[in-house]
Design an enzyme around this catalytic site. Structure first.
Site, short mmCIF file in Angstrom:
data_model
loop_
_atom_site.label_atom_id
_atom_site.label_comp_id
_atom_site.label_asym_id
_atom_site.label_seq_id
_atom_site.Cartn_x
_atom_site.Cartn_y
_atom_site.Cartn_z
N LEU A 142 0.79 -1.23 0.00
CA LEU A 142 0.00 0.00 0.00
C LEU A 142 0.83 1.28 0.00
CD1 LEU A 142 -2.81 -1.13 2.49
CD2 LEU A 142 -2.85 -1.22 -0.01
N ASN A 165 -9.53 5.05 -4.37
CA ASN A 165 -9.45 3.91 -3.46
C ASN A 165 -8.88 4.40 -2.13
OD1 ASN A 165 -7.83 1.49 -2.30
ND2 ASN A 165 -9.16 0.54 -3.83
N CYS A 176 -6.71 -5.58 1.09
CA CYS A 176 -5.31 -5.77 0.74
C CYS A 176 -4.69 -6.84 1.64
CB CYS A 176 -4.51 -4.48 0.88
SG CYS A 176 -2.77 -4.75 0.56
N ASN A 233 -10.31 -8.50 -4.86
CA ASN A 233 -8.92 -8.09 -4.72
C ASN A 233 -8.06 -9.35 -4.92
OD1 ASN A 233 -6.50 -6.75 -3.95
ND2 ASN A 233 -7.66 -5.41 -2.60
#
Lengths: 270, 307
Positions: free
Chosen positions: B73, B99, B130, B192
């Site tokens: 990230l 996002n 994530c 994801n």
């Protein structure tokens, strides 16, 4: 800086040494835009295996013919497939990408090129650039590989008044030892260079950077990493700034090899 | 004239093909190679309240028809995005979807709040999926209570259309979908990356510094299709299909099972023009099949037996 995504024709694809191949590709627009140290992303074929493009540095850049070449080592599925490609076939190329080598500072007299294995690739184009800009530079190449059979022909360097110092890990050709051993030995025998360029595996680069700092020599290193996009998007190729500066505070300051590199300066702010 | 416009609850898109978060930077990185104004939407890289450095390298490894990443990230932070990236992107006349992510429920809410005040954003996509960071991300996506808290907290702070991006790394994605709908999400996007790892038998080390990561690319498409199917058949909100889409045929598969839009991810890395080619491919497909509106194709899967 323009980036081109093209299908280009392969002019030649031939073996140069054990597991080392050269591919010449015709693309006037890319050849014209590229400079030494930059790289390209090659789409081996339009299928799912291998999935990603493969990064290669420009090895030679011949603007008048519109042809550039890459030098590649066969290491996996993608590069094995590449050896099967024939002249006349087309290949997907995304280029030119990244920041390449820049000229040595004014007043530089002696330059050393340090190449580990396939790291020799970008030095053909770099030597041409250096000779074009300053014919008086005294240039030496230190080039090593695991074994003699993996060394490519160095006549190009010799013909351009570049002193070639070979070494191999197994002693089958040149000095028995690593590039950094060869460099250390030269340091004790001759005058140190004013500037260096280095390209090779990451452990070698780490030692080279240490050597350069100990001796106060400035230079540039070209890094090799896995990449997915080559254009600064995926953040997959990042490397810690600490690798170049040794500064622990910069451990999590990540630089994208594809964007801020692949060529990084040593001995000055990146 | 073929209609490609789709309406996902409060979000209207010129066509159903968007680019997925993390695969298109902050929107302009690829703009020299393609006309980004043709896209159905751009979902920019996930943003947190403060910049995040990301995980140590190596961060990516290629596997069979797939890519495992553990970027962690890395992002410039919401303020930097609004000040430096967004103004340039808004000039391109393309729906911009942001996002968002956080370490805490409060951080998600705060990021949502800040973005709501920025002009020109079309929707927010909440990243609770994530797999690569310890705090935030996946924790919120696998625990129904946490997922509810995050989505409802962001919902309270914004009137923007809200998308929630779900992880496939749960036993029952339909149940997670229900929870986030109850919490107020307008739209669901799925999936994801799939939790994955790769090791080197010679060095006896993991191929990623983070040991594991998230698998994307064509390898995960059949998994994604099933997960999207589960979501479509559990909740009534519009669904955006994501997972290994590389061609117009792939995109149409997701639309066929009922996704109202799709996002292209890993394929952007290989061919940045993939999404534009998919839009053209969908148009030609509809033309060939005498369908004048994409909405007539969406959800038209024929089943021999009752579900």
């Amino acid at each position: 800086m323009p980036v081109f995504q093209v299908k280009a024709i392969i002019i030649e694809n031939s073996q140069m040494a054990r597991d080392i191949w050269r591919m010449k590709i015709y693309s006037p627009e890319i050849t014209k835009a590229a400079y030494p140290g930059q790289f390209l992303m090659l789409r081996v074929r339009d299928e799912l295996l291998p999935l990603l493009r493969r990064p290669f540095s420009f090895s030679t850049i011949n603007v008048s013919e519109g042809i550039f070449s890459i030098l590649y080592k066969v290491v996996g599925h993608g590069t094995r497939l590449m050896t099967k490609m024939l002249a006349g076939e087309s290949v997907g190329v995304l280029a030119p990408l990244g920041r390449g080598f820049s000229k040595p500072p004014d007043g530089t007299k002696r330059v050393w090129l340090l190449a580990g294995g396939i790291g020799i690739a970008p030095f053909f184009a770099l030597l041409e650039m250096l000779k074009r800009d300053s014919s008086k530079l005294e240039i030496s190449l230190f080039y090593g590989a695991a074994t003699g059979e993996e060394l490519v022909d160095c006549r190009f360097f010799e013909n351009n008044n570049c002193k070639v110092n070979l070494c191999t890990d197994d002693g089958t050709c040149g000095l028995h030892g690593l590039i950094t051993d060869s460099v250390e030995r030269a340091c004790s025998l001759t005058i140190l260079p004013d500037f260096f360029y280095s390209c090779g595996p990451t452990p070698m680069q780490s030692k080279v950077i240490e050597w350069a700092k100990c001796n106060g020599i400035r230079g540039q290193v070209s890094m090799e990493t896995y990449m997915a996009c080559g254009m600064g998007v995926c953040l997959g190729c990042s490397i810690s700034k600490k690798f170049f500066t040794g500064n622990k505070n910069e451990e999590t300051n990540y630089l994208r090899v594809c964007r801020e590199g692949p060529v990084f300066s040593i001995g000055e702010e990146n | 004239m073929i209609n490609l416009e789709v309406t996902l609850g409060p979000l209207k898109l010129p066509n159903p093909v968007m680019v997925a978060s993390g695969t298109f930077g902050y929107g302009l990185e690829y703009s020299s190679l393609l006309d980004i104004s043709k896209l159905g939407g751009i979902v920019v890289k996930g943003l947190s309240l403060k910049p995040r450095p990301g995980n140590p390298p190596p961060r990516i490894v290629e596997t069979c028809a797939g890519l495992i990443n553990s970027i962690g990230l890395e992002n410039v932070g919401v303020e930097d995005f609004i000040n430096k990236k967004l103004p340039l992107l808004l000039k391109r006349d393309v729906p911009v979807i942001v996002n968002i992510l956080g370490n805490t429920v409060e951080e998600y809410a705060e990021v949502g709040n800040i973005l709501s005040d920025a002009e020109g954003i079309s929707a927010l996509e909440i990243n609770i999926s994530c797999p690569n960071v310890k705090s935030g991300g996946i924790i919120f996506g696998t625990d129904p209570k946490q997922a509810y808290n995050v989505v409802s907290a962001v919902r309270k702070n914004t009137s923007l259309p809200l998308i929630t991006k779900l992880t496939p790394n749960v036993t029952d994605i339909g149940m997670m979908a229900k929870v986030v709908v109850e919490a107020g999400t307008d739209i669901i996007s799925a999936i994801n990356t799939v939790s994955a790892m790769a090791v080197d038998i010679n060095t006896r080390k993991p191929k990623l510094a983070n040991v594991f990561g998230g698998l994307s690319g064509p390898a995960i498409k059949p998994i994604a299709l099933k997960k999207v199917w589960d979501v479509v058949n559990t909740v009534d909100v519009p669904v955006i299909g994501i997972g290994g889409i590389s061609s117009y045929e792939d995109a149409l598969e997701f639309l066929l099972i009922g996704a109202q839009a799709i996002q292209v991810g890993t394929a952007n890395f290989i061919n940045p023009g993939t999404s534009i080619e998919i839009i053209e491919g969908i148009r030609s497909f509809l033309e060939r099949n005498n369908i004048d509106d994409i909405n007539k194709f969406i959800g038209s899967l024929e089943l021999d037996t009752a579900k």
